[in-house]
Design a protein around this motif. Sequence first.
Motif, PDB file in Angstrom:
ATOM      1  N   THR A   1       0.843  -1.185   0.000  1.00 55.52           N
ATOM      2  CA  THR A   1       0.000   0.000   0.000  1.00 55.52           C
ATOM      3  C   THR A   1       0.881   1.239   0.000  1.00 55.52           C
ATOM      4  O   THR A   1       1.785   1.370   0.820  1.00 55.52           O
ATOM      5  N   PHE A   2       0.590   2.126  -0.938  1.00 57.50           N
ATOM      6  CA  PHE A   2       1.267   3.416  -1.019  1.00 57.50           C
ATOM      7  C   PHE A   2       0.212   4.504  -0.939  1.00 57.50           C
ATOM      8  O   PHE A   2      -0.953   4.286  -1.262  1.00 57.50           O
ATOM      9  N   LYS A   3       0.629   5.674  -0.513  1.00 54.27           N
ATOM     10  CA  LYS A   3      -0.260   6.823  -0.397  1.00 54.27           C
ATOM     11  C   LYS A   3       0.151   7.859  -1.443  1.00 54.27           C
ATOM     12  O   LYS A   3       1.341   8.138  -1.601  1.00 54.27           O
ATOM     13  N   THR A   4      -0.830   8.417  -2.145  1.00 51.38           N
ATOM     14  CA  THR A   4      -0.529   9.467  -3.113  1.00 51.38           C
ATOM     15  C   THR A   4      -0.027  10.684  -2.353  1.00 51.38           C
ATOM     16  O   THR A   4      -0.679  11.171  -1.429  1.00 51.38           O
ATOM     17  N   SER A   5       1.143  11.172  -2.752  1.00 47.29           N
ATOM     18  CA  SER A   5       1.754  12.316  -2.099  1.00 47.29           C
ATOM     19  C   SER A   5       1.588  13.592  -2.930  1.00 47.29           C
ATOM     20  O   SER A   5       1.202  14.629  -2.410  1.00 47.29           O
ATOM     21  N   GLU A   6       1.899  13.502  -4.228  1.00 44.69           N
ATOM     22  CA  GLU A   6       1.792  14.651  -5.118  1.00 44.69           C
ATOM     23  C   GLU A   6       1.391  14.177  -6.505  1.00 44.69           C
ATOM     24  O   GLU A   6       1.696  13.048  -6.894  1.00 44.69           O
ATOM     25  N   VAL A   7       0.743  15.069  -7.254  1.00 45.19           N
ATOM     26  CA  VAL A   7       0.367  14.782  -8.630  1.00 45.19           C
ATOM     27  C   VAL A   7       0.723  16.007  -9.469  1.00 45.19           C
ATOM     28  O   VAL A   7       0.397  17.140  -9.097  1.00 45.19           O
ATOM     29  N   PHE A   8       1.401  15.761 -10.593  1.00 45.07           N
ATOM     30  CA  PHE A   8       1.783  16.831 -11.513  1.00 45.07           C
ATOM     31  C   PHE A   8       1.210  16.511 -12.887  1.00 45.07           C
ATOM     32  O   PHE A   8       1.342  15.387 -13.370  1.00 45.07           O
ATOM     33  N   SER A   9       0.597  17.494 -13.507  1.00 45.56           N
ATOM     34  CA  SER A   9       0.021  17.336 -14.841  1.00 45.56           C
ATOM     35  C   SER A   9       0.796  18.232 -15.799  1.00 45.56           C
ATOM     36  O   SER A   9       1.120  19.384 -15.469  1.00 45.56           O
ATOM     37  N   TYR A  10       1.085  17.707 -16.995  1.00 45.63           N
ATOM     38  CA  TYR A  10       1.881  18.434 -17.980  1.00 45.63           C
ATOM     39  C   TYR A  10       1.071  18.669 -19.253  1.00 45.63           C
ATOM     40  O   TYR A  10       0.149  17.908 -19.567  1.00 45.63           O
ATOM     41  N   ASP A  11       1.440  19.727 -19.974  1.00 46.11           N
ATOM     42  CA  ASP A  11       0.708  20.131 -21.173  1.00 46.11           C
ATOM     43  C   ASP A  11       0.651  19.060 -22.255  1.00 46.11           C
ATOM     44  O   ASP A  11      -0.274  19.041 -23.061  1.00 46.11           O
ATOM     45  N   ASP A  12       1.637  18.173 -22.305  1.00 44.49           N
ATOM     46  CA  ASP A  12       1.644  17.143 -23.349  1.00 44.49           C
ATOM     47  C   ASP A  12       0.840  15.899 -22.949  1.00 44.49           C
ATOM     48  O   ASP A  12       0.852  14.891 -23.645  1.00 44.49           O
ATOM     49  N   GLY A  13       0.128  15.980 -21.832  1.00 42.34           N
ATOM     50  CA  GLY A  13      -0.742  14.885 -21.413  1.00 42.34           C
ATOM     51  C   GLY A  13      -0.140  13.958 -20.379  1.00 42.34           C
ATOM     52  O   GLY A  13      -0.843  13.108 -19.824  1.00 42.34           O
ATOM     53  N   LEU A  14       1.161  14.065 -20.104  1.00 45.13           N
ATOM     54  CA  LEU A  14       1.777  13.214 -19.092  1.00 45.13           C
ATOM     55  C   LEU A  14       1.315  13.637 -17.707  1.00 45.13           C
ATOM     56  O   LEU A  14       1.086  14.821 -17.446  1.00 45.13           O
ATOM     57  N   VAL A  15       1.173  12.652 -16.851  1.00 44.50           N
ATOM     58  CA  VAL A  15       0.826  12.901 -15.461  1.00 44.50           C
ATOM     59  C   VAL A  15       1.831  12.136 -14.613  1.00 44.50           C
ATOM     60  O   VAL A  15       2.092  10.953 -14.848  1.00 44.50           O
ATOM     61  N   GLN A  16       2.408  12.821 -13.646  1.00 45.97           N
ATOM     62  CA  GLN A  16       3.345  12.160 -12.742  1.00 45.97           C
ATOM     63  C   GLN A  16       2.713  12.111 -11.354  1.00 45.97           C
ATOM     64  O   GLN A  16       2.237  13.132 -10.828  1.00 45.97           O
ATOM     65  N   ILE A  17       2.719  10.916 -10.797  1.00 46.84           N
ATOM     66  CA  ILE A  17       2.143  10.706  -9.475  1.00 46.84           C
ATOM     67  C   ILE A  17       3.269  10.214  -8.559  1.00 46.84           C
ATOM     68  O   ILE A  17       4.000   9.284  -8.904  1.00 46.84           O
ATOM     69  N   ILE A  18       3.399  10.844  -7.422  1.00 45.62           N
ATOM     70  CA  ILE A  18       4.389  10.425  -6.442  1.00 45.62           C
ATOM     71  C   ILE A  18       3.658   9.705  -5.318  1.00 45.62           C
ATOM     72  O   ILE A  18       2.748  10.272  -4.694  1.00 45.62           O
ATOM     73  N   TYR A  19       4.049   8.453  -5.129  1.00 46.26           N
ATOM     74  CA  TYR A  19       3.460   7.599  -4.080  1.00 46.26           C
ATOM     75  C   TYR A  19       4.499   7.371  -2.995  1.00 46.26           C
ATOM     76  O   TYR A  19       5.674   7.130  -3.298  1.00 46.26           O
ATOM     77  N   LYS A  20       4.080   7.392  -1.759  1.00 48.44           N
ATOM     78  CA  LYS A  20       4.972   7.096  -0.635  1.00 48.44           C
ATOM     79  C   LYS A  20       4.357   5.977   0.192  1.00 48.44           C
ATOM     80  O   LYS A  20       3.145   5.824   0.258  1.00 48.44           O
ATOM     81  N   LYS A  21       5.244   5.183   0.837  1.00 51.27           N
ATOM     82  CA  LYS A  21       4.762   4.129   1.735  1.00 51.27           C
ATOM     83  C   LYS A  21       3.999   4.752   2.872  1.00 51.27           C
ATOM     84  O   LYS A  21       4.311   5.802   3.352  1.00 51.27           O
TER      85      LYS A  21
END
Length: 173
Positions: free
Chosen positions: A153-173
């Motif tokens: 189980t990880f917890k969503t810490s941060e989410v970044f959205s980019y103009d080209d459609g990429l999404v980066q999600i940072i998960y932490k224990k």
Amino acid sequence: MKRRIILYIAQTLDGYIATKDQNIDFLNDYGQDNEDYGYQKFMSHVDTVIMGRKTFDFVQSFDGPYPHQNEMTYVLSRHTHHRDQPKIKFVKSVDEILSDLKDEGKDIFLIGGAEIIKLFMDRNLIDEIHLTMIPKTIGDGIRLFNPHQLTHTFKTSEVFSYDDGLVQIIYKK
């Protein structure tokens, strides 16, 4: 502070990190000028890199110098014909890597591929995941996570959205 092992990786919407033949050309369809998707900031907190031998060979095939010259690199390999180089050590087991690592130091960048990620996940060694979602499906290939892996189980810490459609999600224990 305890060093964190961080998986920083991209996957398609359908969960693949490469095609069956280990091709990642689909990544070339994305990217913006002057956008590194947080990579330089991430690397400023890293002094050690861990990857599998196939990933190491792939990275070595790029034009230019080895991109992790400033970090200690551990390459997990079943083969003994590789020779250690300055700041690059070939090891046969995760235990060998862990015995070298000390509590002091910056974070540890786990690159991959899928086999080494599974080894680290099965041992519950990944503290954080920086997952970039590529807005594309490829239908088949090498999955980021094996469906038979242990549950974590990880917890969503941060989410970044980019103009080209990429999404980066940072998960932490």
